[in-house]
Write a protein that holds these residues in place. Structure first.
Motif, mmCIF file in Angstrom:
data_model
loop_
_atom_site.group_PDB
_atom_site.id
_atom_site.type_symbol
_atom_site.label_atom_id
_atom_site.label_comp_id
_atom_site.label_asym_id
_atom_site.label_seq_id
_atom_site.Cartn_x
_atom_site.Cartn_y
_atom_site.Cartn_z
ATOM 1 N N ASP A 57 0.838 -1.198 0.000
ATOM 2 C CA ASP A 57 0.000 0.000 0.000
ATOM 3 C C ASP A 57 0.873 1.248 0.000
ATOM 4 O OD1 ASP A 57 0.754 0.735 2.638
ATOM 5 O OD2 ASP A 57 -0.796 -0.550 3.476
ATOM 6 N N ASP A 58 0.219 2.397 -0.070
ATOM 7 C CA ASP A 58 0.945 3.656 -0.151
ATOM 8 C C ASP A 58 1.467 4.151 1.190
ATOM 9 O OD1 ASP A 58 0.532 3.769 -2.830
ATOM 10 O OD2 ASP A 58 -1.096 5.207 -2.763
ATOM 11 N N GLY A 59 1.280 3.387 2.237
ATOM 12 C CA GLY A 59 1.694 3.830 3.555
ATOM 13 C C GLY A 59 3.176 4.163 3.608
ATOM 14 N N PHE A 60 3.506 5.152 4.418
ATOM 15 C CA PHE A 60 4.892 5.553 4.589
ATOM 16 C C PHE A 60 5.715 4.342 5.020
ATOM 17 C CE2 PHE A 60 8.369 7.432 7.098
ATOM 18 C CZ PHE A 60 8.935 8.217 6.107
ATOM 19 N N ASP A 61 6.785 4.070 4.328
ATOM 20 C CA ASP A 61 7.703 2.965 4.624
ATOM 21 C C ASP A 61 7.091 1.577 4.443
ATOM 22 O OD1 ASP A 61 9.943 4.497 5.111
ATOM 23 O OD2 ASP A 61 9.672 4.531 7.276
ATOM 24 N N ALA A 62 5.960 1.454 3.757
ATOM 25 C CA ALA A 62 5.331 0.142 3.584
ATOM 26 C C ALA A 62 6.250 -0.827 2.835
ATOM 27 C CB ALA A 62 3.987 0.278 2.871
ATOM 28 N N ALA A 63 6.894 -0.354 1.765
ATOM 29 C CA ALA A 63 7.800 -1.222 1.006
ATOM 30 C C ALA A 63 9.008 -1.593 1.865
ATOM 31 C CB ALA A 63 8.245 -0.542 -0.287
ATOM 32 N N ASP A 64 9.552 -0.621 2.575
ATOM 33 C CA ASP A 64 10.696 -0.894 3.452
ATOM 34 C C ASP A 64 10.326 -1.916 4.526
ATOM 35 O OD1 ASP A 64 11.935 1.052 1.970
ATOM 36 O OD2 ASP A 64 12.185 2.470 3.617
ATOM 37 N N ASN A 65 9.149 -1.754 5.097
ATOM 38 C CA ASN A 65 8.715 -2.685 6.142
ATOM 39 C C ASN A 65 8.581 -4.100 5.596
ATOM 40 O OD1 ASN A 65 8.677 -0.663 8.070
ATOM 41 N ND2 ASN A 65 6.503 -0.236 7.785
ATOM 42 N N TRP A 66 8.012 -4.243 4.395
ATOM 43 C CA TRP A 66 7.855 -5.572 3.801
ATOM 44 C C TRP A 66 9.230 -6.206 3.579
ATOM 45 C CZ3 TRP A 66 9.234 -8.880 0.067
ATOM 46 C CH2 TRP A 66 8.430 -10.011 -0.137
ATOM 47 N N ILE A 67 10.151 -5.420 3.041
ATOM 48 C CA ILE A 67 11.494 -5.940 2.770
ATOM 49 C C ILE A 67 12.175 -6.359 4.070
ATOM 50 C CG2 ILE A 67 13.808 -5.312 1.960
ATOM 51 C CD1 ILE A 67 12.350 -3.525 -0.162
ATOM 52 N N ALA A 68 12.145 -5.491 5.081
ATOM 53 C CA ALA A 68 12.807 -5.796 6.355
ATOM 54 C C ALA A 68 12.205 -7.035 7.014
ATOM 55 C CB ALA A 68 12.725 -4.595 7.294
ATOM 56 N N GLU A 69 10.897 -7.182 6.908
ATOM 57 C CA GLU A 69 10.228 -8.342 7.523
ATOM 58 C C GLU A 69 10.523 -9.646 6.788
ATOM 59 O OE1 GLU A 69 6.149 -7.055 7.547
ATOM 60 O OE2 GLU A 69 6.583 -5.493 9.036
ATOM 61 N N ASN A 70 10.905 -9.562 5.525
ATOM 62 C CA ASN A 70 11.165 -10.764 4.727
ATOM 63 C C ASN A 70 12.649 -11.017 4.485
ATOM 64 O OD1 ASN A 70 8.440 -11.979 3.662
ATOM 65 N ND2 ASN A 70 8.195 -9.766 3.765
ATOM 66 N N ALA A 71 13.508 -10.155 5.011
ATOM 67 C CA ALA A 71 14.956 -10.321 4.861
ATOM 68 C C ALA A 71 15.456 -11.375 5.836
ATOM 69 C CB ALA A 71 15.662 -8.992 5.111
ATOM 70 N N GLY A 72 16.498 -12.078 5.431
ATOM 71 C CA GLY A 72 17.084 -13.095 6.297
ATOM 72 C C GLY A 72 18.429 -13.542 5.754
ATOM 73 N N PRO A 73 19.005 -14.568 6.348
ATOM 74 C CA PRO A 73 20.354 -15.011 5.982
ATOM 75 C C PRO A 73 20.515 -15.468 4.534
ATOM 76 C CG PRO A 73 19.718 -15.935 8.090
ATOM 77 C CD PRO A 73 18.502 -15.275 7.517
ATOM 78 N N ARG A 74 19.463 -15.880 3.860
ATOM 79 C CA ARG A 74 19.578 -16.316 2.453
ATOM 80 C C ARG A 74 19.074 -15.247 1.493
ATOM 81 N NH1 ARG A 74 22.521 -19.817 0.760
ATOM 82 N NH2 ARG A 74 21.179 -20.285 -0.984
ATOM 83 N N SER A 75 19.033 -13.983 1.960
ATOM 84 C CA SER A 75 18.548 -12.929 1.075
ATOM 85 C C SER A 75 19.597 -11.851 0.853
ATOM 86 C CB SER A 75 17.239 -12.321 1.591
ATOM 87 O OG SER A 75 17.328 -11.939 2.920
ATOM 88 N N VAL A 76 19.448 -11.221 -0.303
ATOM 89 C CA VAL A 76 20.272 -10.082 -0.688
ATOM 90 C C VAL A 76 19.299 -8.930 -0.906
ATOM 91 C CG1 VAL A 76 21.915 -9.146 -2.353
ATOM 92 C CG2 VAL A 76 21.870 -11.617 -1.890
ATOM 93 N N VAL A 77 19.508 -7.841 -0.197
ATOM 94 C CA VAL A 77 18.633 -6.681 -0.329
ATOM 95 C C VAL A 77 19.347 -5.632 -1.161
ATOM 96 C CG1 VAL A 77 17.444 -4.835 0.922
ATOM 97 C CG2 VAL A 77 17.494 -7.158 1.858
ATOM 98 N N ILE A 78 18.636 -5.102 -2.167
ATOM 99 C CA ILE A 78 19.178 -4.054 -3.018
ATOM 100 C C ILE A 78 18.434 -2.769 -2.675
ATOM 101 C CG2 ILE A 78 19.665 -3.322 -5.383
ATOM 102 C CD1 ILE A 78 20.884 -6.112 -4.597
#
Length: 155
Positions: A57-78
């Protein structure tokens, strides 16, 4: 029980301002990595079962929150967002900026401090100033090398 191949790496792309999406798709395909293109609005993505669009959604930091919540040891964040980079590092992810610069536990504190100083400087300039330098071919090349190196390391 025989050794099983590790789960494929997942590349989480902070897509709204990402100038290297095509490069990500190319490298991910070569390494058989999953890609999640995360944004507030839909982006065109390749017809590839490993690449998925995640529209938040358009919420402030919504994309950042999704990425941070799904990041882990087998992920690469760009991402170019230093505060998001810090959150993802804490989750165990590898983090790369669009120009190939790697963020890690040793460099993130300095990057955050520099960000704060630059914000203070910009605030005192009353709108005068140029912003970051243009994205160059050298930046693109450095990014490709860095992403390839990280994915080989996760292999």
């Amino acid at each position: 029980m025989p050794n099983q191949a590790p789960e494929p790496a997942t590349i989480l792309v902070d897509a709204d301002a990402c100038p290297v999406k095509e490069e990500i798709y190319r490298v991910a395909t070569r390494h058989k990595a999953q890609v999640r293109v995360v944004s507030n609005s839909p982006f065109r993505i390749p017809d590839n079962p490993r690449v998925r669009r995640v529209v938040v959604d358009d919420g402030f930091d919504a994309a950042d929150n999704w990425i941070a919540e799904n990041a882990g040891p087998r992920s690469v964040v760009i991402t170019g967002d230093i505060l998001l980079a810090e959150r993802c590092l804490k989750a165990g992810a590898q983090v790369l900026a669009h120009n190939g610069k790697s963020f890690d536990a040793a460099s993130i504190g300095t990057a955050i401090a520099t960000r704060a100083i630059m914000a203070d400087l910009r605030a005192g300039m009353d709108g005068v100033g140029g912003g970051p330098p243009p994205f160059s071919k050298a930046d693109r090349s450095r990014f490709l090398q860095a992403l390839d190196r990280v994915l080989v390391g996760l292999g």
